[in-house]
Design a protein around this motif. Sequence first.
Motif, mmCIF file in Angstrom:
data_model
loop_
_atom_site.group_PDB
_atom_site.id
_atom_site.type_symbol
_atom_site.label_atom_id
_atom_site.label_comp_id
_atom_site.label_asym_id
_atom_site.label_seq_id
_atom_site.Cartn_x
_atom_site.Cartn_y
_atom_site.Cartn_z
ATOM 1 N N LEU A 83 -3.548 -4.745 -9.480
ATOM 2 C CA LEU A 83 -4.038 -3.661 -8.628
ATOM 3 C C LEU A 83 -5.262 -4.149 -7.880
ATOM 4 N N GLU A 121 -6.889 -1.990 -5.111
ATOM 5 C CA GLU A 121 -7.767 -0.829 -4.920
ATOM 6 C C GLU A 121 -6.981 0.472 -5.012
ATOM 7 N N THR A 122 -7.725 1.553 -5.197
ATOM 8 C CA THR A 122 -7.101 2.885 -5.259
ATOM 9 C C THR A 122 -7.955 3.840 -4.440
ATOM 10 N N ARG A 145 0.877 -1.176 0.000
ATOM 11 C CA ARG A 145 0.000 0.000 0.000
ATOM 12 C C ARG A 145 0.910 1.221 0.000
ATOM 13 N N ASP A 201 -2.601 9.064 -6.275
ATOM 14 C CA ASP A 201 -3.538 8.217 -5.555
ATOM 15 C C ASP A 201 -2.795 7.320 -4.584
ATOM 16 N N GLU A 202 -3.596 6.686 -3.714
ATOM 17 C CA GLU A 202 -3.028 5.603 -2.931
ATOM 18 C C GLU A 202 -3.356 4.301 -3.653
ATOM 19 N N PHE A 203 -2.371 3.454 -3.810
ATOM 20 C CA PHE A 203 -2.538 2.194 -4.541
ATOM 21 C C PHE A 203 -2.284 1.013 -3.614
ATOM 22 N N TYR A 219 -12.327 2.240 -10.725
ATOM 23 C CA TYR A 219 -11.155 3.073 -10.443
ATOM 24 C C TYR A 219 -11.378 4.568 -10.678
ATOM 25 N N THR A 247 5.727 5.117 -7.550
ATOM 26 C CA THR A 247 5.250 5.069 -6.172
ATOM 27 C C THR A 247 6.338 5.535 -5.210
ATOM 28 N N GLU A 267 1.466 5.494 -1.827
ATOM 29 C CA GLU A 267 0.946 6.485 -2.764
ATOM 30 C C GLU A 267 1.846 6.569 -3.986
ATOM 31 N N ALA A 323 -8.709 7.529 -10.989
ATOM 32 C CA ALA A 323 -7.455 7.179 -10.312
ATOM 33 C C ALA A 323 -6.352 6.759 -11.268
#
Length: 249
Positions: free
Chosen positions: A73, A75-76, A6, A58-60, A48, A28, A8, A51
């Motif tokens: 992936l 979630e974002t 996790r 975003d946060e990935f 998404y 990232t 950004e 994003a």
Amino acid sequence: MTEIIRTEGVVLKRRDFGETSRVAVVYTRDAGKVQLLAKGARSPKNKYGAALEPLSRDEFVFYWRESKELFTLSETSPLRPGRFIREDAKALPYGLAMAEAVDKLSGEGDADPRLYELLASTLEALDGGGPPAPLLAQFLLKLAARLGLKPELDKCAACGRVRPADGVALVLKDGTVVCRACEPASGEAIAISPATYNFANALTTFEPRRLRRVKAGPELVEQTLSFIRAHLHYHTGLEIKSLTLACYS
Ligand SMILES: [Zn+2]
């Protein structure tokens, strides 16, 4: 072994993948440059949103696996949509140029949190209406410094003269600047006026969000951009295609 990461990140670019999916190339903070497979990102039920748009921050959350190049992936969540840049025809090529430079000059998985902060804060300043060309010039100067390529601008590398009144020349093959008296007879060199190196030095000391305060005419900005691009091109092969549509202003 699979690890859930996790972190950004900033979307550098994206491409279609298969019938309904997309791959986003993301720089990232904690994992460097990664390719993230967003399954179903082109289907009507795309979860998404914005994003995966280039220049979004975003946060990935993704599944990292050793020896894989493409990570799935999960979630974002948006941190900053970069919407202003994408809707501003003047700012967009400069933002994309920053993303392109990071994409081309960083290897996959090489994390550099300071480079990430530089990219994120510069895009934030651009998104907030900061001056596009000075921000790009500053970004490239700071990027060159991160890569260990920043030439000392106001001092002759040969005789040590500081701030020579008639300017200096950047000797491309050495990546150093020399005064006009020490300039080699052969080899490609770019003349840099005192106004240009003063401006370039000032740029490297400012935070991106404070750049509005640096006053400089378009010619000065263009000269700075031009020598730093030539320098980066000579030493890394970097060519910035996103700038083709931009005009200096
Ligand atoms: Zn000299």
